[in-house]
Design a protein around this motif. Structure first.
Motif, mmCIF file in Angstrom:
data_model
loop_
_atom_site.group_PDB
_atom_site.id
_atom_site.type_symbol
_atom_site.label_atom_id
_atom_site.label_comp_id
_atom_site.label_asym_id
_atom_site.label_seq_id
_atom_site.Cartn_x
_atom_site.Cartn_y
_atom_site.Cartn_z
ATOM 1 N N THR A 158 9.750 -2.594 25.628
ATOM 2 C CA THR A 158 10.112 -1.141 25.478
ATOM 3 C C THR A 158 11.063 -0.926 24.295
ATOM 4 O OG1 THR A 158 11.417 -0.898 27.401
ATOM 5 C CG2 THR A 158 9.331 -0.667 27.776
ATOM 6 N N ASN A 159 10.979 0.275 23.739
ATOM 7 C CA ASN A 159 12.328 0.528 22.929
ATOM 8 C C ASN A 159 13.208 1.706 23.636
ATOM 9 O OD1 ASN A 159 13.851 1.579 20.802
ATOM 10 N ND2 ASN A 159 11.933 1.963 19.484
ATOM 11 N N SER A 163 22.938 -5.558 18.091
ATOM 12 C CA SER A 163 23.351 -5.768 19.450
ATOM 13 C C SER A 163 22.405 -6.840 20.011
ATOM 14 C CB SER A 163 23.258 -4.316 20.188
ATOM 15 O OG SER A 163 24.202 -3.347 19.712
ATOM 16 N N PHE A 164 23.258 -7.569 21.061
ATOM 17 C CA PHE A 164 22.470 -8.350 22.000
ATOM 18 C C PHE A 164 23.005 -8.114 23.316
ATOM 19 C CE2 PHE A 164 21.840 -12.442 24.291
ATOM 20 C CZ PHE A 164 20.459 -12.644 23.875
ATOM 21 N N ALA A 165 22.147 -7.738 24.396
ATOM 22 C CA ALA A 165 22.668 -7.778 25.722
ATOM 23 C C ALA A 165 21.511 -8.546 26.705
ATOM 24 C CB ALA A 165 22.872 -6.514 26.057
ATOM 25 N N LEU A 166 22.122 -9.332 27.698
ATOM 26 C CA LEU A 166 21.504 -9.747 28.800
ATOM 27 C C LEU A 166 21.633 -8.945 29.917
ATOM 28 C CD1 LEU A 166 22.007 -13.523 28.807
ATOM 29 C CD2 LEU A 166 19.927 -12.268 27.928
ATOM 30 N N GLY A 167 20.673 -8.429 30.608
ATOM 31 C CA GLY A 167 20.901 -7.732 31.815
ATOM 32 C C GLY A 167 19.905 -8.489 33.086
ATOM 33 N N ALA A 210 15.971 -3.494 15.353
ATOM 34 C CA ALA A 210 16.745 -3.001 16.471
ATOM 35 C C ALA A 210 17.238 -4.149 17.175
ATOM 36 C CB ALA A 210 16.042 -1.958 17.493
ATOM 37 N N GLY A 211 18.423 -4.002 17.931
ATOM 38 C CA GLY A 211 19.111 -4.954 18.620
ATOM 39 C C GLY A 211 18.097 -5.116 19.867
ATOM 40 N N GLN A 261 15.778 -2.662 21.367
ATOM 41 C CA GLN A 261 14.421 -3.088 21.984
ATOM 42 C C GLN A 261 14.593 -3.923 23.466
ATOM 43 O OE1 GLN A 261 11.319 -2.544 20.765
ATOM 44 N NE2 GLN A 261 12.097 -1.537 18.859
ATOM 45 N N ARG A 262 14.017 -3.424 24.371
ATOM 46 C CA ARG A 262 14.119 -4.021 25.760
ATOM 47 C C ARG A 262 13.038 -5.071 25.865
ATOM 48 N NH1 ARG A 262 15.037 -1.523 31.808
ATOM 49 N NH2 ARG A 262 15.502 -3.733 32.511
#
Length: 103
Positions: free
Chosen positions: A4-5, A71-75, A38-39, A10-11
């Motif tokens: 998803t955006n 950007s980069f993230a782990l959730g 996008a990240g 971008q998720r």
């Protein structure tokens, strides 16, 4: 796995089986998302199986984002994913290495 955006991120929802069996599909999906410019935000909350291949894929995605200034993230870090990083001897991207981690 789903995509998803959310704004400029971008998720990506990692699948329950995040092992070598699904590594090619995961890497291809992440590459496609990176090409959007996008990240990435990777949700690991549904991961029930993870191995070194998944760890390597996440580290490569983080490095690709960094090289593109994204950007980069782990959730939703599940215990399974945290354990896979620990077994691999790799610090989770975005976390601070601790003195106890040996990294």
């Amino acid at each position: 796995m789903s995509k998803t955006n959310a704004g400029d991120l971008q998720r990506f929802q990692a699948g329950a089986d995040s092992t070598l069996r699904n590594a090619k599909a995961t890497a291809a999906a992440l590459t496609t998302l990176l090409e959007s410019g996008a990240g990435l935000e990777i949700d690991c909350s549904c991961v029930e199986q993870a191995d070194i291949t998944f760890v390597q894929t996440l580290v490569a995605a983080q490095r690709s984002c960094a090289a593109r200034n994204l950007s980069f993230a782990l959730g939703g870090m599940s215990d399974v994913v945290a354990s896979a990083f620990q077994r691999a001897g790799v610090t989770v991207p975005g976390s601070m290495p601790s003195e106890l981690s040996g990294i």
